[in-house]
Design a protein around this motif. Sequence first.
Motif, PDB file in Angstrom:
ATOM      1  N   GLU A 113      45.977  -3.108  -7.373  1.00 14.64           N
ATOM      2  CA  GLU A 113      45.123  -4.071  -8.072  1.00 14.64           C
ATOM      3  C   GLU A 113      45.398  -5.526  -7.695  1.00 14.64           C
ATOM      4  OE1 GLU A 113      45.232  -3.533 -12.250  1.00 14.64           O
ATOM      5  OE2 GLU A 113      43.942  -5.264 -12.664  1.00 14.64           O
ATOM      6  N   LYS A 114      46.655  -5.861  -7.727  1.00 19.02           N
ATOM      7  CA  LYS A 114      46.979  -7.272  -7.508  1.00 19.02           C
ATOM      8  C   LYS A 114      46.542  -7.750  -6.118  1.00 19.02           C
ATOM      9  CE  LYS A 114      50.903 -10.020  -8.333  1.00 19.02           C
ATOM     10  NZ  LYS A 114      52.352 -10.076  -8.449  1.00 19.02           N
ATOM     11  N   LEU A 115      46.902  -6.984  -5.127  1.00 17.77           N
ATOM     12  CA  LEU A 115      46.554  -7.335  -3.751  1.00 17.77           C
ATOM     13  C   LEU A 115      45.031  -7.342  -3.594  1.00 17.77           C
ATOM     14  CD1 LEU A 115      47.448  -8.007  -0.896  1.00 17.77           C
ATOM     15  CD2 LEU A 115      47.675  -5.554  -0.450  1.00 17.77           C
ATOM     16  N   PHE A 116      44.405  -6.335  -4.192  1.00 17.38           N
ATOM     17  CA  PHE A 116      42.956  -6.222  -4.079  1.00 17.38           C
ATOM     18  C   PHE A 116      42.295  -7.479  -4.626  1.00 17.38           C
ATOM     19  CE2 PHE A 116      38.983  -4.112  -3.668  1.00 17.38           C
ATOM     20  CZ  PHE A 116      38.209  -4.522  -4.739  1.00 17.38           C
ATOM     21  N   LYS A 117      42.689  -7.863  -5.847  1.00 21.52           N
ATOM     22  CA  LYS A 117      42.065  -9.018  -6.499  1.00 21.52           C
ATOM     23  C   LYS A 117      42.305 -10.295  -5.726  1.00 21.52           C
ATOM     24  CE  LYS A 117      41.039  -9.343 -11.301  1.00 21.52           C
ATOM     25  NZ  LYS A 117      41.464  -9.374 -12.690  1.00 21.52           N
ATOM     26  N   SER A 118      43.518 -10.394  -5.184  1.00 17.49           N
ATOM     27  CA  SER A 118      43.836 -11.634  -4.463  1.00 17.49           C
ATOM     28  C   SER A 118      43.014 -11.769  -3.191  1.00 17.49           C
ATOM     29  CB  SER A 118      45.327 -11.672  -4.139  1.00 17.49           C
ATOM     30  OG  SER A 118      45.614 -10.711  -3.141  1.00 17.49           O
ATOM     31  N   ARG A 119      42.553 -10.652  -2.670  1.00 14.72           N
ATOM     32  CA  ARG A 119      41.781 -10.724  -1.429  1.00 14.72           C
ATOM     33  C   ARG A 119      40.294 -10.596  -1.642  1.00 14.72           C
ATOM     34  NH1 ARG A 119      45.147 -11.635   3.167  1.00 14.72           N
ATOM     35  NH2 ARG A 119      47.224 -11.103   2.438  1.00 14.72           N
ATOM     36  N   LEU A 120      39.877 -10.593  -2.908  1.00 17.72           N
ATOM     37  CA  LEU A 120      38.455 -10.412  -3.186  1.00 17.72           C
ATOM     38  C   LEU A 120      37.804 -11.743  -3.550  1.00 17.72           C
ATOM     39  CD1 LEU A 120      36.220  -8.240  -3.487  1.00 17.72           C
ATOM     40  CD2 LEU A 120      36.768  -8.201  -5.912  1.00 17.72           C
ATOM     41  N   GLU A 121      36.773 -12.093  -2.790  1.00 10.06           N
ATOM     42  CA  GLU A 121      36.096 -13.375  -3.000  1.00 10.06           C
ATOM     43  C   GLU A 121      34.757 -13.140  -3.688  1.00 10.06           C
ATOM     44  OE1 GLU A 121      35.461 -15.318   0.791  1.00 10.06           O
ATOM     45  OE2 GLU A 121      33.770 -16.389  -0.116  1.00 10.06           O
ATOM     46  N   GLU A 122      34.487 -13.922  -4.701  1.00 11.83           N
ATOM     47  CA  GLU A 122      33.172 -13.833  -5.334  1.00 11.83           C
ATOM     48  C   GLU A 122      32.368 -15.057  -4.958  1.00 11.83           C
ATOM     49  OE1 GLU A 122      32.858 -12.507  -9.543  1.00 11.83           O
ATOM     50  OE2 GLU A 122      31.568 -14.275  -9.832  1.00 11.83           O
ATOM     51  N   ARG A 123      31.098 -14.820  -4.590  1.00  7.79           N
ATOM     52  CA  ARG A 123      30.243 -15.962  -4.201  1.00  7.79           C
ATOM     53  C   ARG A 123      29.087 -16.121  -5.157  1.00  7.79           C
ATOM     54  NH1 ARG A 123      29.280 -16.234   2.212  1.00  7.79           N
ATOM     55  NH2 ARG A 123      31.484 -16.053   2.751  1.00  7.79           N
ATOM     56  N   ARG A 124      28.606 -17.320  -5.146  1.00  2.00           N
ATOM     57  CA  ARG A 124      27.520 -17.670  -6.042  1.00  2.00           C
ATOM     58  C   ARG A 124      26.379 -18.253  -5.223  1.00  2.00           C
ATOM     59  NH1 ARG A 124      25.951 -21.459  -9.757  1.00  2.00           N
ATOM     60  NH2 ARG A 124      25.931 -20.752 -11.925  1.00  2.00           N
ATOM     61  N   LEU A 125      25.162 -17.881  -5.564  1.00  2.00           N
ATOM     62  CA  LEU A 125      24.036 -18.318  -4.747  1.00  2.00           C
ATOM     63  C   LEU A 125      22.829 -18.560  -5.645  1.00  2.00           C
ATOM     64  CD1 LEU A 125      23.241 -18.484  -1.686  1.00  2.00           C
ATOM     65  CD2 LEU A 125      22.528 -16.126  -1.856  1.00  2.00           C
ATOM     66  N   THR A 126      22.146 -19.663  -5.427  1.00  2.00           N
ATOM     67  CA  THR A 126      20.919 -19.894  -6.186  1.00  2.00           C
ATOM     68  C   THR A 126      19.739 -19.577  -5.265  1.00  2.00           C
ATOM     69  OG1 THR A 126      22.029 -21.713  -7.302  1.00  2.00           O
ATOM     70  CG2 THR A 126      19.642 -21.531  -7.605  1.00  2.00           C
ATOM     71  N   LEU A 127      18.950 -18.638  -5.681  1.00  2.00           N
ATOM     72  CA  LEU A 127      17.862 -18.186  -4.824  1.00  2.00           C
ATOM     73  C   LEU A 127      16.641 -19.091  -4.961  1.00  2.00           C
ATOM     74  CD1 LEU A 127      18.206 -14.356  -5.465  1.00  2.00           C
ATOM     75  CD2 LEU A 127      18.749 -15.564  -3.363  1.00  2.00           C
ATOM     76  N   LYS A 128      16.037 -19.338  -3.798  1.00  2.00           N
ATOM     77  CA  LYS A 128      14.824 -20.156  -3.803  1.00  2.00           C
ATOM     78  C   LYS A 128      13.619 -19.249  -3.667  1.00  2.00           C
ATOM     79  CE  LYS A 128      16.995 -24.133  -1.662  1.00  2.00           C
ATOM     80  NZ  LYS A 128      17.765 -23.984  -0.459  1.00  2.00           N
ATOM     81  N   SER A 129      12.488 -19.801  -3.984  1.00  2.00           N
ATOM     82  CA  SER A 129      11.270 -18.999  -3.919  1.00  2.00           C
ATOM     83  C   SER A 129      11.051 -18.510  -2.492  1.00  2.00           C
ATOM     84  CB  SER A 129      10.093 -19.857  -4.377  1.00  2.00           C
ATOM     85  OG  SER A 129       9.001 -19.688  -3.527  1.00  2.00           O
ATOM     86  N   GLY A 130      10.762 -17.255  -2.364  1.00  2.00           N
ATOM     87  CA  GLY A 130      10.531 -16.665  -1.044  1.00  2.00           C
ATOM     88  C   GLY A 130      11.786 -16.121  -0.386  1.00  2.00           C
ATOM     89  N   ASP A 131      12.967 -16.395  -0.961  1.00  2.00           N
ATOM     90  CA  ASP A 131      14.225 -15.858  -0.406  1.00  2.00           C
ATOM     91  C   ASP A 131      14.254 -14.342  -0.558  1.00  2.00           C
ATOM     92  OD1 ASP A 131      16.703 -18.401  -1.309  1.00  2.00           O
ATOM     93  OD2 ASP A 131      15.203 -18.272   0.312  1.00  2.00           O
ATOM     94  N   ALA A 132      14.942 -13.696   0.385  1.00  2.00           N
ATOM     95  CA  ALA A 132      15.145 -12.254   0.236  1.00  2.00           C
ATOM     96  C   ALA A 132      16.587 -11.916   0.568  1.00  2.00           C
ATOM     97  CB  ALA A 132      14.187 -11.488   1.141  1.00  2.00           C
ATOM     98  N   LEU A 133      17.152 -10.967  -0.173  1.00  2.00           N
ATOM     99  CA  LEU A 133      18.497 -10.466   0.124  1.00  2.00           C
ATOM    100  C   LEU A 133      18.353  -9.026   0.606  1.00  2.00           C
ATOM    101  CD1 LEU A 133      20.648 -11.742  -2.886  1.00  2.00           C
ATOM    102  CD2 LEU A 133      20.902 -12.394  -0.498  1.00  2.00           C
ATOM    103  N   PHE A 134      19.068  -8.710   1.660  1.00  2.00           N
ATOM    104  CA  PHE A 134      18.956  -7.374   2.246  1.00  2.00           C
ATOM    105  C   PHE A 134      20.333  -6.699   2.227  1.00  2.00           C
ATOM    106  CE2 PHE A 134      16.635  -4.247   4.570  1.00  2.00           C
ATOM    107  CZ  PHE A 134      17.539  -3.652   5.439  1.00  2.00           C
ATOM    108  N   PHE A 135      20.419  -5.599   1.492  1.00  2.00           N
ATOM    109  CA  PHE A 135      21.656  -4.820   1.419  1.00  2.00           C
ATOM    110  C   PHE A 135      21.438  -3.522   2.191  1.00  2.00           C
ATOM    111  CE2 PHE A 135      23.332  -7.179  -2.297  1.00  2.00           C
ATOM    112  CZ  PHE A 135      22.170  -7.720  -2.825  1.00  2.00           C
ATOM    113  N   TYR A 136      22.485  -3.061   2.847  1.00  2.00           N
ATOM    114  CA  TYR A 136      22.335  -1.800   3.586  1.00  2.00           C
ATOM    115  C   TYR A 136      23.686  -1.099   3.736  1.00  2.00           C
ATOM    116  CZ  TYR A 136      24.290  -4.230   7.617  1.00  2.00           C
ATOM    117  OH  TYR A 136      25.138  -4.927   8.453  1.00  2.00           O
ATOM    118  N   THR A 137      23.662   0.140   4.239  1.00  2.00           N
ATOM    119  CA  THR A 137      24.917   0.850   4.521  1.00  2.00           C
ATOM    120  C   THR A 137      25.056   1.051   6.018  1.00  2.00           C
ATOM    121  OG1 THR A 137      23.877   3.016   4.310  1.00  2.00           O
ATOM    122  CG2 THR A 137      24.953   2.135   2.341  1.00  2.00           C
TER     123      THR A 137
END
Lengths: 685, 116
Positions: free
Chosen positions: A590-614
């Motif tokens: 847990e500790k190592l995992f959390k220390s290496r995990l980054e959370e990002r924040r993003l404000t989406l604008k009109s027409g923006d698209a996010l693409f997730f895939y595997t």
Amino acid sequence: MKKWIYGFSTVLAVFFAYAFLKYRLIDIPFLADQVKEWLIAAGLVFLTVRLTARKWFERVNLVRKLYLLGLLVLAVSLVTAVFPISDGLRPHGTKAFQAAGLAFLRTMIGLGILTACLFLLLLIRELVFIQQTRRTKNQFRLLLIALLLNIGFVLLAGSEEKIRITGPFAFDSPNVFLILLVVISVFTGFRNKWIHYLNKKSKLFIFFAGSAVFVFFLTQSSSLPQFLDQASVSAETAVSGITVVTAVYLGMALASILIHLPSAGLMDRKMREVKSFQELSLALGADLKEEPLVAKIPALASPMVDAEITWLELKDGGGFKVAAVYLRPGGSLDVPPETVRSACREEILGRKKTILMNDLSKCAKGISRTAFQGSLLASPVASQAGILGVLFAMKSVPFGFVEESQGLFQAFANQAAISLENVRLVEMSVKQQTAEEELRIAHEAQMRLLPQRMPVVRGFDIDGLCITANEIGGDFYDVIPVGTGRVDVVIGDVSGKGAAAAFYMAEFKGVIQTLVSHFDSPREILAEMNTFLRKQCDQDMFLTMVYAILQPSTKVIRFARAGHCPVGLLRGGSLSWLEPKGLGLGLVPEKLFKSRLEERRLTLKSGDALFFYTDGLTEARNPAREEFGEDRLAGLLAGTAPCTASELIHTVADRVDEFTANVPRHDDITMLALRTSPNRKVIKG
Amino acid sequence: MEHFEISTGDAHAVSLVYLKGYLDAHTAPEFEKTLQDLVGREKVSIVVNCSSLTYISSAGLGVFMGFIEDVRSRGGDIKLAELTEKVFRVFDLLGFPVLFEIFEREADAVAKFKKT
């Protein structure tokens, strides 16, 4: 048949009536009697027709029919013997009957005999019809017609027993129809195929008993018709005609049985062999499992060659194993030791055909002289695919098997090989079907993990797609509306494949649902997932995931990436990959995992698209073994004109399809797109 | 099935494992066996040379994960060397560099063992 007889009788009657009345061409005495007789004859015909129409002996088997026939013949002969016509019907040692009573008795006995004769005819018909050809029916009809013509002749001839034909070619005609009757009876006598269905014992008994009855019958046959001579000439002639038919048919049948007696034993054996083959065919259909079939094979082979012990050896790995043994009841033989059997097997497999060892004690190869006596028969059990095993049969006496047994045994072994192969194929097919079914169920389970419907999120347009590969993959995605205005978006990939992956995903989905209600930070949620996974026993299993929390009202999206593929941000016609730091879930504490995990924040604008895939998408291969790759995906996404999430996903899917051509997929391809709806002017109508 | 080959070697006390071709769910068991064998013989200083490794799937990665804890608890380690760009990307996305030491040259990886 009916029409025939009716028609014929009517024509005959009309003809003679006409001839008599008009031309007086034929000298016919006793007109009134004639009419009566013709009527009786017609009546007999009618009766015969009715009787033959009904199936009296349908349920009676062959041997019983023969006994019945014999009994009937015996009965009429006895009656005739007991009440001798010549002696005024007086049985021996009794007083003479009264005259009036005598006539009555005589007629009664006569009628009894007439009835018996009709049934005799029916029984003979049964026997004749046992093996019908096209001619049989017509031949029998001809027989009946001859009987009728015989009656007709006698009626016309009267007491002279000849018909005087006047006119240009006058001559006295003898009873040609009687001769015709005899001739047809002889032809009918050849139809005795039923003899073949009797076994040796029956043949013997029927021959001797039947001959005795037959001889007795012959001695009485001349008296048989006489009981009716005072009552009706037609009836009397009918009886005599039938007597002739019976005598001829029975005589020929008995002669035939005599001729077949020497070969009766052989016939029996042949029947047994055929029966064994039939049973094997049935066994083939009945057994879908190998074990019962294997047990049956020696048991069925044994009676065919009259063996004392039979056994089947099947290929087992590199060698052979005794799979089933059948010992004839009362037998005391044992399966010989491996040395003997392997020597025989070698010879068979070398020569690829049946071997017959007539005297085991004389065989040199690997068999000790004193150990064994007897004869051995062995056949390879092989199909086109190869040798399945060897079938052995043994007797304790030398020269116990006849030469012909070899061919028979081989034929049986071949049948057994086919049956065995079939059963094995069926078993394999069933296993495969079961495996396919299991895969299908797991696949269905996997499909159920995916959202059946996309939730409607105000101001956003979300769609997802999972294209499965042949094997069960571990991809999954979800869009979870939480409380008011929060939407969680997840995409994940379990390492490894197989049904297990799908089930793990189900478990993780459940865990996520719980976490969602307690945490509102992607980082926290992923950390909890990591802890959860660490507790699992499977050290080599891990999970990659992107977790995003969207606030539709503010268009703010927070996300974290645990070892998963980067997230594409399509903005203003260009694509950038978002790759916050993060390890896969379950790899580190847990500790190592959390220390290496980054959370990002993003404000989406009109027409923006996010693409997730595997990774199934970027790792998809074309026939040239090239991967689709991140770069190609980036180019494709950037090059797509603004469209809905669904359209975007399908564009990518189509392009990947095109790229891979016919190459089968080895991993699931999963995509999720989230688009901020472009601002629109609301037009009020 | 895709082609996969493993060969092993020694650099004094360090065991070298050479992976060639495709490491996926079908071929992973082979890799597993090799590592199993090494660990069984207490050869826990392992360098995996991936210069000829063209592809690695999650199953292949799982094999590394399956042994790393055991190897480390025995005082050893698994170090990676000479990864191709593509394979490195896969490891990197997952965050493996946090867990495993990755070297550009095999010699460096072997040397690292001596220092520790």
